[in-house]
Design an enzyme around this catalytic site. Sequence first.
Site, PDB file in Angstrom:
ATOM      1  N   GLY A 335       0.749  -1.326   0.000  1.00 37.35           N
ATOM      2  CA  GLY A 335      -0.081  -0.044  -0.089  1.00 37.35           C
ATOM      3  C   GLY A 335       0.940   1.432   0.139  1.00 37.35           C
ATOM      4  N   GLY A 337       0.727   5.708   0.838  1.00 43.03           N
ATOM      5  CA  GLY A 337      -0.093   6.960   1.641  1.00 43.03           C
ATOM      6  C   GLY A 337       0.680   8.204   1.557  1.00 43.03           C
ATOM      7  N   GLY A 340       4.483   7.487   2.341  1.00 36.47           N
ATOM      8  CA  GLY A 340       5.216   6.902   1.497  1.00 36.47           C
ATOM      9  C   GLY A 340       4.587   5.465   0.966  1.00 36.47           C
ATOM     10  N   SER A 341       5.383   4.498   0.729  1.00 34.54           N
ATOM     11  CA  SER A 341       4.926   3.090   0.350  1.00 34.54           C
ATOM     12  C   SER A 341       5.308   2.203   1.621  1.00 34.54           C
ATOM     13  CB  SER A 341       5.365   2.818  -1.015  1.00 34.54           C
ATOM     14  OG  SER A 341       5.086   3.947  -1.947  1.00 34.54           O
ATOM     15  N   ASP A 452      -3.480   9.995  16.847  1.00 35.89           N
ATOM     16  CA  ASP A 452      -4.074   9.579  15.567  1.00 35.89           C
ATOM     17  C   ASP A 452      -4.706   8.003  15.343  1.00 35.89           C
ATOM     18  OD1 ASP A 452      -4.790  10.071  12.823  1.00 35.89           O
ATOM     19  OD2 ASP A 452      -2.740   9.711  11.985  1.00 35.89           O
TER      20      ASP A 452
END
Length: 640
Positions: A335, A337, A340-341, A452
């Site tokens: 995945g 975002g 980064g990856s 978060d």
Amino acid sequence: MSKVRLTVPPRFIIVLVVLCLCCVPCRAKDHRRYCQPSSCGNIRNISHPFRLIDDPKECGDLRYNLSCENNLTVLHLYSGKYFVLAINYENATIQVADANVHKGNCSSIPPYSLSRYNFSYDDPYSTYTLKGANWFNTYRFELSKPIIFMTCETRLENISSLYVDTSPCINALSGHSFVVTESINASDLLDSCPIELMVLSSWNGTKDVNRSYIDIHNQLLYGFELSWKEGYRRRSNSYCYIDADTNEIHCYSTSVTNLFVSGAIIIAVILWTGTKVVLGVPCVIVLLIFKLKRRHLSMYSVIEEFLQSHNNLMPIRYSYSNIKKMTRGFKDKLGEGGYGSVYKGKLRSGRFVAIKMLGKSKANGQDFMNEVATIGRIHHVNVVQLIGYCAEGSKRALIYEYMPNGSLDKHIFPKEGIISLSCKEAFEISLGVARGIDYLHQGCDIKILHFDIKPHNILLDENFVPKISDFGLARLCPLDDSSLILTAARGTIGYIAPELFYKNIGGVSNKADMYSFGMLLMEIAGRRKNLNAVAAHSSQIYFPSWVYDQFSEGNEIEIEDATGEEKTITKKMLMVALWCIQMKPSDRPNSMNNVVKMLEGEVELIQMPPKPFLYPQDMPVVADESSLEKTSSSSMPFGK
């Protein structure tokens, strides 16, 4: 007199022609700024960025749609309908008033709350405006102030001058209604007076202590101001600043096309000024490269200094070549975002890992250091384990234990619409997350505040055991510290605790994570997002509000094909969630340990929570309700 002849290399001419051709689509794309202004009622000059919904698509900005209804200009903002009273293009502000507030009828009030909390960084509107800016500083001015409606259990005698009685205009069904228009501290809020509604106002009228509710109602009629200048500054692919004298926006684009345009201008200047400037350009380029390199080296040295000073960290340090071998050249991508990856990797021992390659670092690599400093020092069954990291120049990676079942959001919000988790599994996941947060708050030698907590950051192993992940926003503080000072709100809209926006309701503490957990718990129990744009009835749009109304009216929550035990478990999860999302931190449970005990206990032992201050629907208005899937107003099936 001899003539000086300037020879221009042919390649410069070719480049200039290409760049000029590139400018053509840019100009064509910008023609929307020069559309003929529209008008509706008293608003005679509706021009860029605003547009009426019937205007041609190339005119204005689609994010700034207005409609003309009965010769009145209307702005649909989230769930509310607002009349546009004025548009000031000089200072980029729009004045609007709620359509449900009527002159001569002081009992008319807005049906939905609207406050600073609703406006995220990505919104086209802001409650702030920029009063002046330069390359180094930006000065922000608050355009609108809150008006707070509350209902007290009994009529208050000798109350603070902050509280204004709304009678005889507003008669509460139970209790007595009051309103506050000044900024207040948490200590000024009375426990017997829960907040019912919070709206915005920009009226600069009387602030006399003897003012009546009629004066306050006039504030509602005056409306409030919003700025769209903030939205442009954030959304454009440019660095923009505002001239403090002219109040005009000036932008330096970072897009490829505009770089070509800038290049064309530079070349034109080169051709005009001659050889001296041509020779000076390479020097400027070299200087810029040197400065950029120095800045990156500075960031790398900060990270390296941090790692050297924390040489007792548990994770292993790997080289970038090790990372490439583990991932077989980054072949298996899990995945990606904004961070980064993530790639699947394999250690020499045969153990699978998830390797997060970080992109551009924010705040001098603070996100990377936060994760290493927090997860690197703890080990708990409900916190993802950080196995190692890589910090080699610009290459930064974090190596975690591999979670084969992915993140929680994929299971409670599946794209195919099929819920894979049973009610018992959902409860065990909720309990595990609560235990993990409790460990972060008081199970270590230092308190860790996550900031978060959301479904995307809860990972599930092969046995669906939940693991809290992504500590990029985490903060460390001593165990005896009751509150924390933050310079800016942090987290994800929809899960951020209100005290991170409203400093006067209480300090920022571990209860900020509790609020986020409450919003998460509500979504796990309901198998739906807390904000649902396709709800057929307004009461169903904001899920926590609908749940509270059902409980307060003595209704059972309808769940399709659920056993009695599953209904009891779900009710307990929802009751605990309502306690966690109380507006004031002091109204929430004392600690996450208490939340764990509530989840482990019997639902009959949980008292009905007060009505939390619930935020309105953070979404655009849906134009065509006939196309929506209709559901019963008396029941809301879970998992839809």
